[in-house]
Scaffold this active site. Structure first.
Site, PDB file in Angstrom:
ATOM      1  N   GLY A   1       0.813  -1.207   0.000  1.00 30.86           N
ATOM      2  CA  GLY A   1       0.000   0.000   0.000  1.00 30.86           C
ATOM      3  C   GLY A   1       0.849   1.260   0.000  1.00 30.86           C
ATOM      4  O   GLY A   1       1.880   1.333   0.671  1.00 30.86           O
TER       5      GLY A   1
ATOM      6  N   SER B   1      -1.479   5.145  -9.714  1.00 32.29           N
ATOM      7  CA  SER B   1      -0.908   6.042 -10.727  1.00 32.29           C
ATOM      8  C   SER B   1      -0.275   5.248 -11.860  1.00 32.29           C
ATOM      9  O   SER B   1      -0.432   5.591 -13.043  1.00 32.29           O
ATOM     10  CB  SER B   1       0.138   6.965 -10.091  1.00 32.29           C
TER      11      SER B   1
ATOM     12  N   ASP C   1      -9.440  -1.633  -5.324  1.00 36.89           N
ATOM     13  CA  ASP C   1      -8.863  -1.156  -4.067  1.00 36.89           C
ATOM     14  C   ASP C   1      -9.903  -0.339  -3.309  1.00 36.89           C
ATOM     15  O   ASP C   1     -10.464   0.614  -3.861  1.00 36.89           O
ATOM     16  CB  ASP C   1      -7.635  -0.289  -4.360  1.00 36.89           C
TER      17      ASP C   1
END
Length: 411
Positions: free
Chosen positions: A96, A102, A124
């Protein structure tokens, strides 16, 4: 060295998408895949009947790609990923906070800009995909992303919906759990006596990782319908490491769980028959074991997708720290054990070399170089192709910023 801020200042205004649509609605239950068309006046949706071919109008180059397994070698790295019109799946995962979202979003933009109709999906719970694209992607609906040369759609899935589906699979005729399961068989009084089977815990509490597995299986069901066969690249932004590993072990977990229910069935079959003969009670609809068996079959399908070397690749994302590299090594070993194909490792947030007298920058970069040395010496990670992504001077948000990042990573 080019920075994101200078890139954005010099970039032309974001062009509108080269596609339009009027109807994109899926009949999949639990997730409504109808498109959101109210984001802006210019947002449009792709027609279900539209057939698109992938056009490779980019200039092919022989690129220098770094590999931790050997010195710099000449291969066309991204060309391998973008070639062909057969559908391919890319799963990006890792610890995480390392920038998985991204990287996943930048890959989706890169695919779309190279002619592939692309879908990027986030399972997620953090819902960072909306932040990356600077668009509201929540609500379980396909949202068109403007800017790329080919259709790009994004989707965030609510894990709570998946938990609700598991609970419904373990309930009888709209009941509320194990008590209704037993009551439906006329044996509610045996719940406490059979407590050692922990059936209530099994049926009422979804196992870790199940929410993501159900979400992925739903997306697979959706993509298998003929009207959505246009997507040739599917990018998954997965939940942190632990969720992914538990997801792969779910079929075995459900095998054991269903075994408990079958064991319970054997214990009470005679009593059930006796009660039915006295009271004329009939079972209505499928029981919990049947529902969970169907669920298990879907989880097996998800695991098979992860293991398909022809159509799937798992890309590990990490940052140059000892903790992150160590976790990435364990993830790589676990994926290898589960026969999941892994070829690439992205090291994100690398500081560029600096000629300034910034003491902090110098110390930080030396620390990152030690982490890179760990990767080169690691038995699990050293065989993977290393892809480096720099720490940029601005937050990565919106298609132009994602295009900037994608051009650096996905060469």
């Amino acid at each position: 060295m080019a920075t994101l801020s200078s890139y954005l200042l010099s970039s032309p205004p974001l062009c509108k998408s080269r596609f339009s649509a009027t109807s994109l609605v899926s009949g999949i239950d639990f997730i409504s895949f109808s498109p959101r068309t109210t984001l802006s006046s210019s947002s449009t949706v792709l027609p279900a009947i539209l057939s698109l071919s992938v056009k490779h109008n980019r200039r092919r180059n022989s690129l220098q790609v770094k590999s931790v397994a050997s010195p710099t070698e000449t291969i066309s790295e991204f060309d391998e990923m973008v070639s062909g019109t057969k559908r391919k799946y890319y799963m990006l995962g890792g610890k995480g906070g390392v920038g998985k979202t991204s990287c996943a979003a930048s890959l989706a933009v890169r695919f779309a800009n190279n002619g592939h109709p692309t879908l990027v999906v986030s399972t997620d719970p953090a819902h960072s995909l909306s932040d990356s694209f600077a668009q509201d992607l929540t609500g379980g609906m396909l949202v068109p992303v403007e800017g790329p040369e080919a259709p790009l759609f994004a989707l965030e899935i609510n894990p709570e919906k998946a938990r609700e589906e598991f609970r419904s699979a373990s309930q009888m005729n709209g009941g509320t759990g194990v008590k209704d399961f037993m009551d439906g068989m006329g044996l509610g009084m045996l719940v406490e006596q059979l407590g050692e089977l922990k059936l209530g815990e099994l049926l009422d509490t979804p196992p870790p990782g199940l929410d993501e597995a159900i979400a992925i299986s739903k997306v697979i069901q959706f993509l298998e319908s003929p009207e959505y066969n246009m997507f040739t690249r599917i990018v998954f932004d997965t939940a942190p490491t632990g969720h992914t590993l538990r997801l792969l072990s779910l079929p075995d977990f459900l095998d054991a769980s269903i075994g408990k229910i079958l064991k319970l069935r054997q214990k009470i079959t005679s009593a059930t028959s006796a009660i039915k003969s006295v009271f004329g009670k009939e079972e209505k609809g499928p029981d919990a074991a049947d529902k969970l068996e169907k669920l298990r079959e879907r989880m097996v399908k998800v695991r098979e997708l992860f293991r398909d070397t022809e159509s799937t690749e798992f890309v590990i994302v990490t940052i140059p720290t000892v903790m992150a590299v160590s976790e990435s090594s364990r993830l790589s070993a676990s994926l290898k054990k589960e026969s999941v194909p892994v070829k690439r490792l992205i090291v994100n947030q690398l500081l560029p070399p600096s000629s300034s007298d910034c003491k902090f920058c110098s110390i930080k970069r030396k620390d990152q170089m030690r982490a890179l040395d760990m990767i080169r010496e690691d038995s699990e990670l050293s065989a993977l192709t290393l892809m480096e992504a720099p720490l940029v001077d601005m937050e990565i948000r919106g298609v132009p910023a994602l295009r900037f990042l994608g051009d650096i990573i996905w060469k």
